[in-house]
Design a protein around this motif. Structure first.
Motif, mmCIF file in Angstrom:
data_model
loop_
_atom_site.group_PDB
_atom_site.id
_atom_site.type_symbol
_atom_site.label_atom_id
_atom_site.label_comp_id
_atom_site.label_asym_id
_atom_site.label_seq_id
_atom_site.Cartn_x
_atom_site.Cartn_y
_atom_site.Cartn_z
ATOM 1 N N HIS A 152 6.239 14.857 -6.646
ATOM 2 C CA HIS A 152 6.926 15.945 -7.333
ATOM 3 C C HIS A 152 7.236 15.613 -8.791
ATOM 4 O O HIS A 152 7.852 16.419 -9.482
ATOM 5 N N VAL A 153 6.838 14.428 -9.240
ATOM 6 C CA VAL A 153 7.147 13.969 -10.605
ATOM 7 C C VAL A 153 5.869 13.973 -11.432
ATOM 8 O O VAL A 153 4.890 13.316 -11.067
ATOM 9 N N ASN A 154 5.867 14.726 -12.542
ATOM 10 C CA ASN A 154 4.699 14.780 -13.421
ATOM 11 C C ASN A 154 4.665 13.618 -14.406
ATOM 12 O O ASN A 154 3.615 13.042 -14.645
ATOM 13 N N GLU A 155 5.814 13.315 -14.995
ATOM 14 C CA GLU A 155 5.918 12.215 -15.969
ATOM 15 C C GLU A 155 7.168 11.415 -15.668
ATOM 16 O O GLU A 155 8.208 11.982 -15.331
ATOM 17 N N LEU A 156 7.070 10.103 -15.826
ATOM 18 C CA LEU A 156 8.208 9.230 -15.605
ATOM 19 C C LEU A 156 8.304 8.248 -16.760
ATOM 20 O O LEU A 156 7.351 7.528 -17.053
ATOM 21 N N TYR A 157 9.442 8.257 -17.413
ATOM 22 C CA TYR A 157 9.739 7.299 -18.480
ATOM 23 C C TYR A 157 10.771 6.345 -17.911
ATOM 24 O O TYR A 157 11.857 6.770 -17.510
ATOM 25 N N VAL A 158 10.435 5.072 -17.849
ATOM 26 C CA VAL A 158 11.333 4.111 -17.205
ATOM 27 C C VAL A 158 11.474 2.838 -18.042
ATOM 28 O O VAL A 158 10.499 2.322 -18.570
ATOM 29 N N GLN A 159 12.719 2.394 -18.167
ATOM 30 C CA GLN A 159 12.977 1.124 -18.836
ATOM 31 C C GLN A 159 13.131 0.061 -17.760
ATOM 32 O O GLN A 159 13.963 0.182 -16.862
ATOM 33 N N MET A 160 12.288 -0.962 -17.839
ATOM 34 C CA MET A 160 12.321 -2.068 -16.888
ATOM 35 C C MET A 160 13.259 -3.153 -17.432
ATOM 36 O O MET A 160 13.236 -3.442 -18.623
ATOM 37 N N HIS A 161 14.061 -3.750 -16.563
ATOM 38 C CA HIS A 161 15.111 -4.667 -17.010
ATOM 39 C C HIS A 161 14.955 -6.107 -16.528
ATOM 40 O O HIS A 161 15.911 -6.868 -16.550
ATOM 41 N N SER A 162 13.779 -6.521 -16.106
ATOM 42 C CA SER A 162 13.644 -7.883 -15.573
ATOM 43 C C SER A 162 14.003 -8.949 -16.600
ATOM 44 O O SER A 162 14.455 -10.033 -16.239
ATOM 45 N N LEU A 163 13.836 -8.641 -17.877
ATOM 46 C CA LEU A 163 14.116 -9.644 -18.921
ATOM 47 C C LEU A 163 15.603 -9.976 -19.042
ATOM 48 O O LEU A 163 15.967 -10.966 -19.657
ATOM 49 N N LYS A 164 16.469 -9.173 -18.423
ATOM 50 C CA LYS A 164 17.907 -9.417 -18.474
ATOM 51 C C LYS A 164 18.355 -10.450 -17.443
ATOM 52 O O LYS A 164 19.506 -10.851 -17.438
ATOM 53 N N PHE A 165 17.456 -10.863 -16.566
ATOM 54 C CA PHE A 165 17.831 -11.716 -15.448
ATOM 55 C C PHE A 165 17.231 -13.111 -15.592
ATOM 56 O O PHE A 165 16.328 -13.337 -16.394
ATOM 57 N N ASP A 166 17.728 -14.038 -14.782
ATOM 58 C CA ASP A 166 17.216 -15.408 -14.826
ATOM 59 C C ASP A 166 15.782 -15.441 -14.298
ATOM 60 O O ASP A 166 15.295 -14.492 -13.695
ATOM 61 N N THR A 167 15.107 -16.557 -14.536
ATOM 62 C CA THR A 167 13.678 -16.680 -14.235
ATOM 63 C C THR A 167 13.347 -16.389 -12.776
ATOM 64 O O THR A 167 12.394 -15.678 -12.490
ATOM 65 N N ALA A 168 14.115 -16.911 -11.850
ATOM 66 C CA ALA A 168 13.822 -16.693 -10.425
ATOM 67 C C ALA A 168 13.881 -15.219 -10.066
ATOM 68 O O ALA A 168 12.987 -14.698 -9.387
ATOM 69 N N HIS A 169 14.906 -14.523 -10.534
ATOM 70 C CA HIS A 169 15.015 -13.085 -10.271
ATOM 71 C C HIS A 169 13.915 -12.318 -10.995
ATOM 72 O O HIS A 169 13.366 -11.350 -10.471
ATOM 73 N N ARG A 170 13.591 -12.742 -12.200
ATOM 74 C CA ARG A 170 12.556 -12.070 -12.992
ATOM 75 C C ARG A 170 11.205 -12.126 -12.289
ATOM 76 O O ARG A 170 10.472 -11.138 -12.255
ATOM 77 N N ILE A 171 10.884 -13.264 -11.697
ATOM 78 C CA ILE A 171 9.611 -13.406 -10.982
ATOM 79 C C ILE A 171 9.554 -12.423 -9.817
ATOM 80 O O ILE A 171 8.548 -11.749 -9.607
ATOM 81 N N GLU A 172 10.637 -12.321 -9.061
ATOM 82 C CA GLU A 172 10.685 -11.382 -7.930
ATOM 83 C C GLU A 172 10.585 -9.940 -8.412
ATOM 84 O O GLU A 172 9.897 -9.116 -7.810
ATOM 85 N N MET A 173 11.265 -9.621 -9.503
ATOM 86 C CA MET A 173 11.214 -8.266 -10.050
ATOM 87 C C MET A 173 9.812 -7.923 -10.548
ATOM 88 O O MET A 173 9.343 -6.798 -10.362
ATOM 89 N N ASP A 174 9.165 -8.890 -11.152
ATOM 90 C CA ASP A 174 7.795 -8.654 -11.622
ATOM 91 C C ASP A 174 6.849 -8.392 -10.449
ATOM 92 O O ASP A 174 5.952 -7.558 -10.532
#
Length: 75
Positions: A23-45
């Protein structure tokens, strides 16, 4: 526009699994993995890559950024 300070890593996969993205034609999203420590960032990626693969079954145009969204998606 989606800017939910890290919550996108739970919400976006849920939207694709429930087929609500059809139902979504366009989605603009800000990803925030860079705000977290390396271990969390890897999981988020990993979540992000999996979500992007799932999005291939939809026609939604996805625009992603890791920077501020003040003018993101505005014409």
């Amino acid at each position: 526009k989606m800017n939910i300070e890290g919550g996108e890593y739970e919400l976006l996969p849920a939207l694709t699994k429930s087929y609500l993205m059809k139902h979504v034609n366009e989605l603009y999203v800000q990803m925030h993995s860079l705000k977290f420590d390396t271990a969390h960032r890897i999981e988020m990626d990993k979540v992000e890559l999996s979500w992007l693969a799932e999005m291939k079954e939809y026609t939604t145009k996805v625009y992603m950024t890791t920077k501020g969204m003040a003018n993101f998606g505005n014409s």
